[in-house]
Write a protein that holds these residues in place. Structure first.
Motif, PDB file in Angstrom:
ATOM      1  N   ARG A 121       0.811  -1.213   0.000  1.00  0.00           N
ATOM      2  CA  ARG A 121       0.000   0.000   0.000  1.00  0.00           C
ATOM      3  C   ARG A 121       0.849   1.269   0.000  1.00  0.00           C
ATOM      4  O   ARG A 121       0.481   2.264  -0.622  1.00  0.00           O
ATOM      5  CB  ARG A 121      -0.941  -0.019   1.207  1.00  0.00           C
ATOM      6  CG  ARG A 121      -2.085  -1.010   1.058  1.00  0.00           C
ATOM      7  CD  ARG A 121      -2.990  -1.018   2.271  1.00  0.00           C
ATOM      8  NE  ARG A 121      -4.246  -1.718   2.001  1.00  0.00           N
ATOM      9  CZ  ARG A 121      -5.199  -1.921   2.908  1.00  0.00           C
ATOM     10  NH1 ARG A 121      -5.022  -1.499   4.161  1.00  0.00           N
ATOM     11  NH2 ARG A 121      -6.305  -2.551   2.577  1.00  0.00           N
TER      12      ARG A 121
ATOM     13  N   ALA B 263       1.954   2.807  -3.327  1.00  0.00           N
ATOM     14  CA  ALA B 263       0.991   3.522  -4.151  1.00  0.00           C
ATOM     15  C   ALA B 263       0.909   5.004  -3.807  1.00  0.00           C
ATOM     16  O   ALA B 263       0.234   5.762  -4.503  1.00  0.00           O
ATOM     17  CB  ALA B 263      -0.389   2.889  -3.991  1.00  0.00           C
TER      18      ALA B 263
ATOM     19  N   HIS C 161      -2.455   5.608  -6.525  1.00  0.00           N
ATOM     20  CA  HIS C 161      -2.968   4.448  -7.264  1.00  0.00           C
ATOM     21  C   HIS C 161      -3.415   3.371  -6.297  1.00  0.00           C
ATOM     22  O   HIS C 161      -2.878   2.289  -6.275  1.00  0.00           O
ATOM     23  CB  HIS C 161      -1.893   3.883  -8.188  1.00  0.00           C
ATOM     24  CG  HIS C 161      -1.321   4.886  -9.126  1.00  0.00           C
ATOM     25  ND1 HIS C 161      -1.974   5.354 -10.239  1.00  0.00           N
ATOM     26  CD2 HIS C 161      -0.129   5.548  -9.089  1.00  0.00           C
ATOM     27  CE1 HIS C 161      -1.223   6.242 -10.873  1.00  0.00           C
ATOM     28  NE2 HIS C 161      -0.095   6.381 -10.187  1.00  0.00           N
ATOM     29  N   VAL C 162      -4.386   3.685  -5.446  1.00  0.00           N
ATOM     30  CA  VAL C 162      -4.814   2.690  -4.467  1.00  0.00           C
ATOM     31  C   VAL C 162      -6.270   2.300  -4.609  1.00  0.00           C
ATOM     32  O   VAL C 162      -6.736   1.381  -3.960  1.00  0.00           O
ATOM     33  CB  VAL C 162      -4.597   3.212  -3.026  1.00  0.00           C
ATOM     34  CG1 VAL C 162      -3.141   3.479  -2.783  1.00  0.00           C
ATOM     35  CG2 VAL C 162      -5.416   4.460  -2.765  1.00  0.00           C
TER      36      VAL C 162
END
Length: 539
Positions: free
Chosen positions: A361, A364, A479-480
């Motif tokens: 995570r 991102a 970008h998550v």
């Protein structure tokens, strides 16, 4: 910038002089933060380097001045066992002496334990007085967090296992205690100066790192023993200094702690230090005899560790792994500002079982935004507006950074990043730009100091031509949002299992006195001990 830093520092001095200690701490933190986050290598700029040293030294001086008058710039904490023991009256109770002598016959120890009136006095205090009993119960319960780690270090260095009980006298096994009189800090109470192999800067203080401080303690106590050849003298030297003990031995001709004790060749504090540790060892090894067999030690801390070389806040890390900033502060007590240092390697401890989730995570989120941004796991019924209100940001900013097009429904998303910008953060240019007539990727890239390749990647473009009115990302978007809900469910379960293994619970941290927030000496910490009487000197 130097003028701004000086202004914040002078505001802190003014608040300090007026007794507004929390406000003073906030001013001082802001002054230091401005330099640490300015983006300029401080060591390479003589003016900035001089200003940084000046501010840090000045703040430390004020901190020490505040400590000598009370609790420094921090909230008070419970006294350490040694401080509590200053209430002991040392009335010799023949019954206590007899019971201790009987217990000693069956007690196995790798230190040469003895019983005399002074040791018996400490046993009486810790087992029969209200203050002493409460202190030893809390300390022995808290010891469970670190016992396994300490014993491994002692074994690796070939040292007696019962040397663990010095941590009882020094701190009660609290990793962030600061002695008000001397400035000594951490579980093993190292001074803020001295060569112990522990680093200390504006971001972290390894005196508060339980494992690194324990390794330093093992090296120091071993060196004391190698110099003095006696464990009691080595322990006394930990309190008074090996050189001072060596001189006392040379003056009297006696390399024996008890002989130096009887001849009054030791400071009063050092005279009481060794008997107190002997007493604690006897009590801890005979819990049933002293009514302590019902104590349930806290579960050992078990963590995953990731190495960072960028600045990330404990709050963001907690968001990502489904924990709390408070729990992560407990796992990383050496951090002074609630964030890891930039451009420097740091071992960040996470709840067991969450390393893989964190690494996936965090990748991102743009590196330069990991200090302030937040991460929100989307739950059923969440809307964009509700999430925006929760984090005090606009819905449009969240939508832009997460590439959410139209509407406020988040049901198809696993998580969103929250572009939080505190007042101390530099103002960022807008993440979106609407192209005008005549614009091309080359002109846009030049205007915002980015590359054409970046613009293409961020906006999924194959050509350098763009029509007027096109919305372009001119900084890297997060970008998550595309992750699956099923992935989150599995990750949450993994974290829950890991957290149970780690023993990071509300009862296991706040109740036992562990650090409740990120930083030492007033930076939202729950621990800074206050006593002007005890001044350990580990030379």
């Amino acid at each position: 910038m130097i003028q701004s830093v000086e202004k914040a520092y002078q505001n802190g001095v003014s608040n300090y002089q007026q007794g507004h200690l929390e406000a003073a701490r906030s001013n001082f933190d802001y002054a230091v933060d401005q330099m640490l986050t300015c983006g300029i290598p401080i060591k390479n700029d003589p003016d900035l380097s001089a200003e940084f040293d000046h501010i840090v030294d000045a703040v430390n001086t004020l901190e020490m001045d505040a400590l000598t008058q009370g609790n420094g710039l921090s909230a008070p904490a419970d006294p350490t066992p040694a401080e509590a023991a200053e209430q002991a009256t040392f009335k010799v109770d023949p019954t206590v002496v007899a019971e201790a002598q009987a217990a000693l016959k069956t007690t196995q120890s790798d230190l040469p334990l003895v019983i005399n009136d002074t040791v018996a006095g400490y046993i009486d205090f810790f087992t029969k007085s209200r203050a002493g009993h409460a202190t030893i119960v809390a300390s022995l319960q808290r010891a469970g967090l670190y016992r396994d780690m300490i014993q491994k270090v002692l074994k690796r260095e070939g040292l007696p296992q019962d040397l663990i009980y010095l941590a009882f006298a020094e701190s009660g096994f609290r990793p962030r205690v600061v002695n008000a009189g001397s400035g000594a800090g951490g579980m093993w109470q190292f001074m803020p100066w001295g060569v112990y192999g522990l680093d200390r800067n504006g971001w972290y203080d390894e005196r508060f790192d339980p494992e690194k401080a324990t390794e330093a303690y093992a090296r120091l106590i071993k060196a004391n023993y190698d110099q003095l050849g006696d464990w009691y003298l080595a322990i006394a030297a930990y309190n008074w200094g090996a050189g001072a003990v060596q001189r006392a031995v040379q003056r009297t001709g006696y390399a024996d702690f008890w002989e130096l004790y009887r001849r009054n060749n030791l400071p009063e504090q050092t005279k009481q230090y060794v008997p107190e540790i002997i007493a604690v060892a006897l009590i801890a090894k005979n819990p049933k005899q002293y009514g302590l067999d019902s104590i349930v030690p806290d579960q050992p801390i078990v963590t995953d560790t990731v190495q960072t070389n960028y600045s990330v806040s404990l709050q963001l890390a907690a968001d990502i792994v489904g924990s709390t900033a408070s729990d992560l502060a407990d796992l990383n007590p050496s951090l002074l500002r609630g964030v890891t240092p930039p451009d420097e390697s740091f071992d960040l401890h996470l709840p067991a079982g969450t390393k893989e989730l964190f690494e996936k995570r965090i990748a991102a989120i743009p590196e330069d935004r990991r200090r302030y941004w937040r991460f929100h796991a989307v739950h059923a019924g969440d809307t964009l507006e509700e999430v925006a209100r929760e984090y005090h940001v606009s819905a449009s900013e969240i939508a832009a950074e997460n590439q959410i097009a139209g509407g406020s429904d988040l049901s198809g998303l696993d998580a969103v990043v929250i572009p939080v910008s505190p007042v101390t953060a530099p103002v960022r240019k807008s993440a979106l730009y609407v192209t005008r007539r005549g614009d091309s990727l080359i002109t846009v890239a030049d205007r915002f100091n980015v590359t054409v390749e970046d613009l293409k990647a961020w906006n999924h473009l194959s050509s350098s031509a763009v029509p007027a009115g096109r919305r372009l990302y001119i900084s890297e978007p997060a970008h998550v949002s595309s992750a699956r809900r099923t992935e989150r469910g599995a990750a949450t379960q993994a974290h829950r299992t890991g957290k149970e293994k780690a023993g990071v619970t509300k009862a296991g941290s706040a109740k036992t006195g562990s650090t409740k927030a990120g930083t030492a000496k007033g930076r939202s910490t729950s621990e800074a001990s206050a006593s002007t009487k005890r001044k350990p000197r580990h030379s």
